[in-house]
Design an enzyme around this catalytic site. Structure first.
Site: not given
Ligand code: 5GP
Ligand code: MG
Length: 187
Positions: A42-43, A98, A102, A130, A161
């Site tokens: 939902k982000g 997206e 991260d 990031k 969120d």
């Molecule tokens: P990844 O798979 O790239 O590690 O994580 C991505 C998901 O983690 C994103 O879709 C998001 O929902 C969540 N996420 C990672 N870092 C953050 C952050 O700083 N804030 C929020 N709200 N969600 C994050």
């Protein structure tokens, strides 16, 4: 719930200005083609709503949700598509939107899922990138904001969120990284 007040990172004006730039750049890249926008819920919800209003092309909107497979613990590379609106990717110009990239694990999974359905092209636009926290090598075509410092904190607001809170904030702010989001946890 007793919520910490986030520190403002990008205010409404900054977001509006950056969105205008993004709209121009994305429109130029798609050269008049219809864009099949696929938002990762939902982000992405506020970001997609604003983005489609700064892209003066024919856009269609679709959404999907990915989640960790049941039982997959912290840092697990497995994700599953738990919801998808009906979307025929084949032969279409897809723009995946997206919220935060991260480790890159979620985005990598989503890209594989869409690529399997043979789109004509596939591009990615993230609200927050990031790059310093990557575990999987993924390439973004656009990021509204790039956080170069690996430990900027946890971003919330403007649709993002923490535990479903903060999505309605009109700005993007940070709170200390919650324990549940330490190394490699999925959202
Ligand atoms: P990844 O798979 O790239 O590690 O994580 C991505 C998901 O983690 C994103 O879709 C998001 O929902 C969540 N996420 C990672 N870092 C953050 C952050 O700083 N804030 C929020 N709200 N969600 C994050
Ligand atoms: Mg998420």
């Amino acid at each position: 719930m007793n919520l910490e007040t986030p520190s403002v990172l990008f205010d409404e004006k900054r977001i509006r200005e950056r969105l205008a730039e993004l709209g121009g750049s994305i429109s130029a890249a798609f050269e008049g083609s219809e864009i099949c926008i696929v938002g990762h819920m939902k982000g992405c919800l506020v970001f997609v709503a604003d983005l489609i209003r700064v892209i003066p092309l024919d856009t269609t909107c679709h959404f999907l949700t990915a989640s960790a497979l049941p039982g997959a613990g912290a840092g697990a590379a497995c994700t599953d598509i738990s919801y998808s609106s009906e979307v025929l990717y084949e032969g279409r110009h897809v723009l995946l939107v997206e919220d935060v990239v991260d480790t890159g694990i979620t985005l990598n999974f989503l890209l594989d899922h869409i690529r399997d359905a043979s789109p004509a092209s596939l591009k990615v636009c993230a609200l927050i990138d990031k790059p310093g926290r990557r575990k999987v090598d993924v390439t973004l075509d656009w990021a509204a904001f790039t956080l170069d410092e690996p430990e900027t904190g946890f971003v919330v607001g403007y649709g993002l969120d923490y535990d479903e809170h903060y999505r309605g904030l009109p700005y993007i702010g940070t709170i200390p990284r919650p324990a549940a989001f330490s190394e490699g946890q999925q959202a």
